[in-house]
Design a protein around this motif. Structure first.
Motif, mmCIF file in Angstrom:
data_model
loop_
_atom_site.group_PDB
_atom_site.id
_atom_site.type_symbol
_atom_site.label_atom_id
_atom_site.label_comp_id
_atom_site.label_asym_id
_atom_site.label_seq_id
_atom_site.Cartn_x
_atom_site.Cartn_y
_atom_site.Cartn_z
ATOM 1 N N LEU A 179 0.961 -0.987 -0.031
ATOM 2 C CA LEU A 179 -0.092 -0.023 -0.066
ATOM 3 C C LEU A 179 0.834 1.273 -0.112
ATOM 4 C CD1 LEU A 179 -2.881 1.141 0.308
ATOM 5 C CD2 LEU A 179 -2.554 1.224 2.906
ATOM 6 N N SER A 180 0.405 2.240 -0.738
ATOM 7 C CA SER A 180 1.338 3.225 -0.904
ATOM 8 C C SER A 180 0.355 4.571 -0.546
ATOM 9 C CB SER A 180 2.148 3.626 -2.432
ATOM 10 O OG SER A 180 2.829 4.617 -2.370
ATOM 11 N N VAL A 181 0.845 5.562 0.290
ATOM 12 C CA VAL A 181 0.053 6.543 0.776
ATOM 13 C C VAL A 181 0.767 7.725 0.871
ATOM 14 C CG1 VAL A 181 -1.475 7.334 2.736
ATOM 15 C CG2 VAL A 181 -1.494 5.125 2.117
ATOM 16 N N GLN A 182 0.266 9.070 0.536
ATOM 17 C CA GLN A 182 0.986 10.180 0.857
ATOM 18 C C GLN A 182 0.917 10.574 2.190
ATOM 19 O OE1 GLN A 182 -0.591 13.294 -1.902
ATOM 20 N NE2 GLN A 182 1.128 14.446 -1.643
ATOM 21 N N GLU A 183 2.037 11.136 2.591
ATOM 22 C CA GLU A 183 2.534 11.919 4.069
ATOM 23 C C GLU A 183 1.156 12.639 4.231
ATOM 24 O OE1 GLU A 183 6.026 13.731 4.295
ATOM 25 O OE2 GLU A 183 5.749 14.322 6.372
ATOM 26 N N GLY A 184 0.831 12.687 5.493
ATOM 27 C CA GLY A 184 -0.465 13.407 5.939
ATOM 28 C C GLY A 184 -1.790 12.830 5.638
ATOM 29 N N ARG A 185 -1.879 11.852 4.669
ATOM 30 C CA ARG A 185 -3.322 11.255 4.620
ATOM 31 C C ARG A 185 -3.498 10.021 5.312
ATOM 32 N NH1 ARG A 185 -5.804 12.633 -0.454
ATOM 33 N NH2 ARG A 185 -4.677 14.585 -1.092
ATOM 34 N N ILE A 186 -4.728 9.497 5.500
ATOM 35 C CA ILE A 186 -5.203 8.403 6.115
ATOM 36 C C ILE A 186 -4.373 6.927 5.455
ATOM 37 C CG2 ILE A 186 -7.309 8.205 5.163
ATOM 38 C CD1 ILE A 186 -8.373 7.023 7.565
ATOM 39 N N SER A 187 -3.790 6.188 6.348
ATOM 40 C CA SER A 187 -3.567 4.886 5.691
ATOM 41 C C SER A 187 -4.533 3.910 6.334
ATOM 42 C CB SER A 187 -2.243 4.257 6.277
ATOM 43 O OG SER A 187 -1.137 5.318 5.712
ATOM 44 N N ILE A 188 -5.184 2.892 5.427
ATOM 45 C CA ILE A 188 -6.222 1.970 6.035
ATOM 46 C C ILE A 188 -5.516 0.392 5.806
ATOM 47 C CG2 ILE A 188 -8.316 1.068 5.966
ATOM 48 C CD1 ILE A 188 -9.385 4.120 5.124
ATOM 49 N N LEU A 189 -5.271 -0.176 6.499
ATOM 50 C CA LEU A 189 -5.052 -1.667 6.408
ATOM 51 C C LEU A 189 -5.844 -2.503 6.805
ATOM 52 C CD1 LEU A 189 -2.023 0.194 7.585
ATOM 53 C CD2 LEU A 189 -0.909 -1.752 6.544
ATOM 54 N N ASN A 190 -6.116 -3.505 6.004
ATOM 55 C CA ASN A 190 -7.269 -4.450 6.030
ATOM 56 C C ASN A 190 -6.897 -5.854 6.444
ATOM 57 O OD1 ASN A 190 -9.353 -2.516 5.434
ATOM 58 N ND2 ASN A 190 -8.422 -2.466 3.516
ATOM 59 N N VAL A 223 -3.826 7.891 10.960
ATOM 60 C CA VAL A 223 -3.843 9.395 10.651
ATOM 61 C C VAL A 223 -3.030 10.346 11.693
ATOM 62 C CG1 VAL A 223 -5.642 11.194 10.270
ATOM 63 C CG2 VAL A 223 -6.101 8.530 10.104
ATOM 64 N N PRO A 224 -2.448 11.143 11.019
ATOM 65 C CA PRO A 224 -1.999 11.364 9.841
ATOM 66 C C PRO A 224 -0.728 10.426 9.713
ATOM 67 C CG PRO A 224 -0.999 13.274 10.877
ATOM 68 C CD PRO A 224 -1.996 12.324 11.882
ATOM 69 N N SER A 225 -0.633 9.758 8.210
ATOM 70 C CA SER A 225 0.432 9.080 8.019
ATOM 71 C C SER A 225 1.748 9.934 8.041
ATOM 72 C CB SER A 225 0.404 8.378 6.637
ATOM 73 O OG SER A 225 -0.988 7.510 6.771
ATOM 74 N N GLN A 226 2.832 9.110 8.408
ATOM 75 C CA GLN A 226 4.339 9.770 8.501
ATOM 76 C C GLN A 226 5.214 8.802 7.816
ATOM 77 O OE1 GLN A 226 4.755 10.453 12.488
ATOM 78 N NE2 GLN A 226 3.318 11.981 13.054
ATOM 79 N N PRO A 227 6.341 9.458 7.573
ATOM 80 C CA PRO A 227 7.272 8.541 6.843
ATOM 81 C C PRO A 227 7.752 7.443 7.754
ATOM 82 C CG PRO A 227 7.658 10.866 6.434
ATOM 83 C CD PRO A 227 6.734 10.787 7.142
ATOM 84 N N GLY A 228 7.800 7.715 8.884
ATOM 85 C CA GLY A 228 8.461 6.776 9.997
ATOM 86 C C GLY A 228 7.311 5.629 10.026
ATOM 87 N N ASP A 229 6.144 5.664 9.433
ATOM 88 C CA ASP A 229 5.074 4.628 9.387
ATOM 89 C C ASP A 229 5.517 3.694 8.437
ATOM 90 O OD1 ASP A 229 2.683 6.812 9.969
ATOM 91 O OD2 ASP A 229 3.824 5.942 11.471
ATOM 92 N N SER A 230 6.321 3.741 7.290
ATOM 93 C CA SER A 230 6.590 3.051 6.270
ATOM 94 C C SER A 230 7.340 1.701 7.092
ATOM 95 C CB SER A 230 7.765 3.620 5.349
ATOM 96 O OG SER A 230 7.258 4.524 4.826
ATOM 97 N N ALA A 231 6.843 0.621 6.600
ATOM 98 C CA ALA A 231 7.174 -0.628 7.445
ATOM 99 C C ALA A 231 6.231 -1.765 6.875
ATOM 100 C CB ALA A 231 7.178 -0.622 8.644
ATOM 101 N N VAL A 232 6.596 -3.028 7.124
ATOM 102 C CA VAL A 232 5.353 -4.193 6.971
ATOM 103 C C VAL A 232 4.569 -4.229 8.383
ATOM 104 C CG1 VAL A 232 5.189 -6.550 6.322
ATOM 105 C CG2 VAL A 232 7.099 -5.251 5.523
#
Lengths: 113, 115
Positions: free
Chosen positions: B11-22, B78-87
């Motif tokens: 999943l790819s999301v822009q910084e500041g937006r919401i990430s939703i993992l299912n 929310v909000p998504s941050q670069p440090g949230d990049s992970a599995v």
């Protein structure tokens, strides 16, 4: 406060050999579980130890065995290594045997050649 | 038989937006659910959990929603941050506090936060 520590971090073994992996739980935790994580997959439960006894076991053959010591540390032993045993082996500790959250170590990367 | 499924490998999301993992599950005996985050060369880190008696649990930027009838849970960041990049791994168990607890994990979703 040290978290869960595992040793070694990396290991290369030859098919047919035996390997022992070690784990020290987080301070204050008395329950240790072991998981195998193959590439691109989620961790799979191997077994859990509490009070030096195996309490629950996943779908792994008897070649996988373990031990828990009086200080709560644990070992995972794998005999007659197969190429398919190559994986990241994760140790997790819990505050008590039914605790809802498990805390993981950094893992041991085992490569069987 | 995959009892816990994460159908989106990435999943790819822009910084500041919401990430939703299912995450979906099939075993109706599962009644406790957890999310873990994993960086390369590190073990999974516990993020947030939810019991089946609840339908929502919040912790700062992280919220987990559980829909028992659909056997579905989701993690919102929310909000998504670069440090949230992970599995991110979803995990389930047949009830804590009842003896030995085995976690069943999904395959993971790789989240990438783009600046």
């Amino acid at each position: 406060d040290a978290g869960v520590t595992q040793s070694p971090t990396h290991l290369i073994k030859t098919r047919g050999q035996q390997v022992t992996l070690r784990c020290s739980p987080k301070s204050g935790h008395d329950t240790v579980s072991w998981y195998q994580q193959a590439l691109g997959q989620g961790p799979q439960f191997i077994f859990q130890y509490y009070e030096e006894e195996e309490r629950q076991r996943g779908n792994f053959p008897d070649r996988f065995s373990g031990h828990q010591f009086p200080n709560y540390s644990s070992e995972l032993n794998v005999n007659a290594l197969l190429l398919g045993d190559s994986a990241l082996y994760l140790c997790a500790s819990s505050l008590y045997v039914g605790a809802p959250e498990a805390f993981f170590g950094q893992g041991t990367r085992l490569t069987v050649v | 038989d995959q009892q816990v499924k994460q159908n989106s490998p990435s999943l790819s999301v822009q910084e500041g937006r919401i990430s939703i993992l299912n995450c979906d599950y099939t075993n109706s005996m599962f009644d406790y659910f957890l999310w873990y985050k994993k960086y390369p060369a590190e073990g999974p880190t516990f993020l947030i959990s939810i019991s089946s008696i609840k339908d929502k649990n919040e912790d700062g930027r992280f919220t987990v929603f559980l829909n028992k009838s659909a056997k579905h849970l989701s993690l919102h960041i929310v909000p998504s941050q670069p440090g949230d990049s992970a599995v991110y791994f979803c995990a389930a168990s047949e009830g804590p506090f009842q003896g030995a607890q085995k976690l069943v994990f999904g395959q993971g979703t790789r989240l990438t936060i783009n600046p």
